[in-house]
Design an enzyme around this catalytic site. Structure first.
Site, mmCIF file in Angstrom:
data_model
loop_
_atom_site.group_PDB
_atom_site.id
_atom_site.type_symbol
_atom_site.label_atom_id
_atom_site.label_comp_id
_atom_site.label_asym_id
_atom_site.label_seq_id
_atom_site.Cartn_x
_atom_site.Cartn_y
_atom_site.Cartn_z
ATOM 1 N N LYS A 44 -11.766 55.231 -68.256
ATOM 2 C CA LYS A 44 -10.686 54.626 -69.057
ATOM 3 C C LYS A 44 -11.134 53.256 -69.587
ATOM 4 O O LYS A 44 -12.135 52.696 -69.103
ATOM 5 C CB LYS A 44 -9.429 54.481 -68.198
ATOM 6 C CG LYS A 44 -9.612 53.594 -66.964
ATOM 7 C CD LYS A 44 -8.403 53.676 -66.037
ATOM 8 C CE LYS A 44 -8.591 52.802 -64.816
ATOM 9 N NZ LYS A 44 -7.492 52.980 -63.838
ATOM 10 N N TYR A 271 -13.519 21.557 -77.980
ATOM 11 C CA TYR A 271 -12.089 21.282 -78.156
ATOM 12 C C TYR A 271 -11.522 20.465 -76.994
ATOM 13 O O TYR A 271 -11.894 20.681 -75.836
ATOM 14 C CB TYR A 271 -11.312 22.596 -78.240
ATOM 15 C CG TYR A 271 -11.507 23.340 -79.540
ATOM 16 C CD1 TYR A 271 -11.120 22.782 -80.751
ATOM 17 C CD2 TYR A 271 -12.057 24.623 -79.535
ATOM 18 C CE1 TYR A 271 -11.289 23.482 -81.936
ATOM 19 C CE2 TYR A 271 -12.219 25.329 -80.717
ATOM 20 C CZ TYR A 271 -11.841 24.746 -81.922
ATOM 21 O OH TYR A 271 -12.006 25.447 -83.082
HETATM 22 C C1 LIG Z 1 -8.177 53.101 -62.586
HETATM 23 C C2 LIG Z 1 -7.849 54.125 -61.556
HETATM 24 C C3 LIG Z 1 -8.847 54.580 -60.663
HETATM 25 C C4 LIG Z 1 -10.226 53.965 -60.578
HETATM 26 O O1 LIG Z 1 -10.129 52.798 -59.819
HETATM 27 P P1 LIG Z 1 -11.418 51.942 -59.354
HETATM 28 O O2 LIG Z 1 -10.861 50.992 -58.379
HETATM 29 O O3 LIG Z 1 -11.969 51.309 -60.558
HETATM 30 O O4 LIG Z 1 -12.365 52.920 -58.737
HETATM 31 C C5 LIG Z 1 -8.510 55.622 -59.807
HETATM 32 N N1 LIG Z 1 -7.270 56.162 -59.811
HETATM 33 C C6 LIG Z 1 -6.288 55.739 -60.630
HETATM 34 C C7 LIG Z 1 -4.949 56.373 -60.565
HETATM 35 C C8 LIG Z 1 -6.534 54.695 -61.522
HETATM 36 O O5 LIG Z 1 -5.551 54.257 -62.319
#
Ligand SMILES: *Cc1c(COP(=O)(O)O)cnc(C)c1O
Length: 396
Positions: A44, A271
């Site tokens: 993702k 800045y």
């Molecule tokens: C993002 C996510 C993961 C992966 O999590 P990590 O800690 O990056 O391994 C697994 N399960 C769900 C439901 C998630 O939203």
């Protein structure tokens, strides 16, 4: 893939993605999972900033055939770019998009009872995983809603391929959090037992994400959903895990020096004039900033860059497109020299988790926000002679 060419590659700043390390991480993670458990690679948010298509294609070629994304559009993007295997959408999808779920062969998470009913009413055959809420209090059936969950298994249009829960404190080794986590795990297995009592044949079962695997490796599951560990990082630098497989960072962040100049004592920079030279000094301007995903709250020496094999502090405020480092102690820095903001060079290393922590965040956030404006250069050793091949994607 084309070879990296110093003269052709004119990026001001870029991400370097080491596909060998990605494959290495997938392999060592599979090595600590039970033999009959499948690695579900979580890709993702553009594979946590690493480039979703390239990462998924590389994993496909390494034999990984199970993926998770957060949104339907992320799933469609993978399919349109020929990613094969299972793709589970972990998050909410409007039921009116059921046709696309079917067309692109995406598995959808059933986030509660009424959602399952509505999805089924679309009249299409959709594969789903049922989510159970065991304490995160985000998506999922309530822990006592097993009868309603059982109904989902009986719907004609939905094929339940999996059932899962998500742990919310698995990174912690505080006793209270460990108790809470075991409570989540037990609640989930009780839910499964209730389903069995109701005559349901259980589908594939999954619980662990990265820290779930690293701290609760003994759990018997059909999948682990691995995100951050696959990219060779922990969320937070000093997390102590029960198992510590040899994970290697996949991503490096680099920028070329645009300009060097001298400052006299008393002159301020950037800045807000938050930094004033106490003595005569030399500075270098790097053409990278918070517009590229390097957080502004890392301003004023909260992190460094590696230049000529030495760490040099970021001084003054980080701008949208540029930042300034102190090179007073370095000799002969010139335009075009490469600075490493995440990654290793000449024996020095800056980890994503370290940078994230300095910015009061976690590596997951830092990485996933990198690179809407950066090239990604994919590095892969293709032959036994450690011959390097490069390919470039993204915008300049
Ligand atoms: C993002 C996510 C993961 C992966 O999590 P990590 O800690 O990056 O391994 C697994 N399960 C769900 C439901 C998630 O939203």
């Amino acid at each position: 893939m084309r070879k990296y060419d110093e003269n052709k590659d004119k990026s001001r700043a870029w991400l370097e993605i080491d596909l060998n390390n990605l494959k290495h991480n997938a392999k060592v993670l599979q090595g600590v999972m039970a033999a009959d458990c499948t690695l579900m690679a979580v890709v993702k948010a553009n594979a946590y900033g690493h480039g979703d298509i390239e990462v998924a294609a590389c994993l496909n070629s390494a034999g990984v055939n199970s993926f998770a994304v957060a949104t339907i559009d992320e799933g469609i993007r993978l399919r349109k770019n020929n990613i094969t295997g299972e793709i589970l959408v972990l998050g909410y999808t409007d039921v009116t998009r059921a046709k696309e779920l079917e067309q692109f062969e995406l598995m959808q998470t059933v986030i509660d009872y009424s959602y399952g009913i509505e999805l089924s009413k679309q009249g299409l055959r959709i594969s789903v995983h049922v989510k159970v809420d065991t304490g995160m209090h985000r998506l999922g059936f309530g822990e006592k809603e097993y009868e309603k969950a059982a109904e989902i298994f009986g719907l004609d249009n939905l094929t339940v391929e999996g059932i899962f829960t998500h742990l919310c404190a698995s990174e912690s080794n505080e006793e209270e959090d460990i108790d809470f986590t075991y409570n989540q795990i037990n609640t989930f297995y009780s839910f499964l037992e209730e389903l069995k009592t109701l005559g349901i044949n259980l589908p594939k079962v999954h619980i662990q994400s990265s820290y779930g695997l690293l701290n609760y490796p003994e759990l018997q599951c059909d999948y682990t959903r691995i995100g951050i560990a696959l990219y060779g990082s922990l969320s937070t630098l000093h997390d102590k895990c029960r198992i510590t497989p040899d994970l290697r960072p996949v991503l490096s962040l680099k920028a070329k020096v645009a300009l060097t100049k001298a400052l006299s004592a008393g002159e301020s920079l950037s800045y807000g004039r938050t930094y004033t030279a106490a003595k005569a000094m030399k500075i270098a301007i790097l053409p990278i900033g918070y517009g590229d995903g390097l957080p502004r709250n890392l301003s004023n020496s909260r992190t460094s860059a590696i230049l000529k094999g030495k760490k040099v502090p970021i001084i003054g405020r980080i701008c949208m497109d540029q930042l300034i480092v102190d090179i007073t102690d370095l000799n002969c820095v010139k335009r075009g020299d490469i600075a490493t903001l995440i990654g290793s060079e000449g024996g020095e290393e800056i980890l994503a988790a370290e940078v994230a922590e300095e910015g009061d965040s976690i590596a997951n956030e830092l990485l996933s926000r990198l690179g809407s404006r950066l090239n990604r250069i994919y590095v892969e050793k293709e032959t036994e002679q450690d011959h390097l091949e490069y390919s470039v994607s993204g915008t300049v």
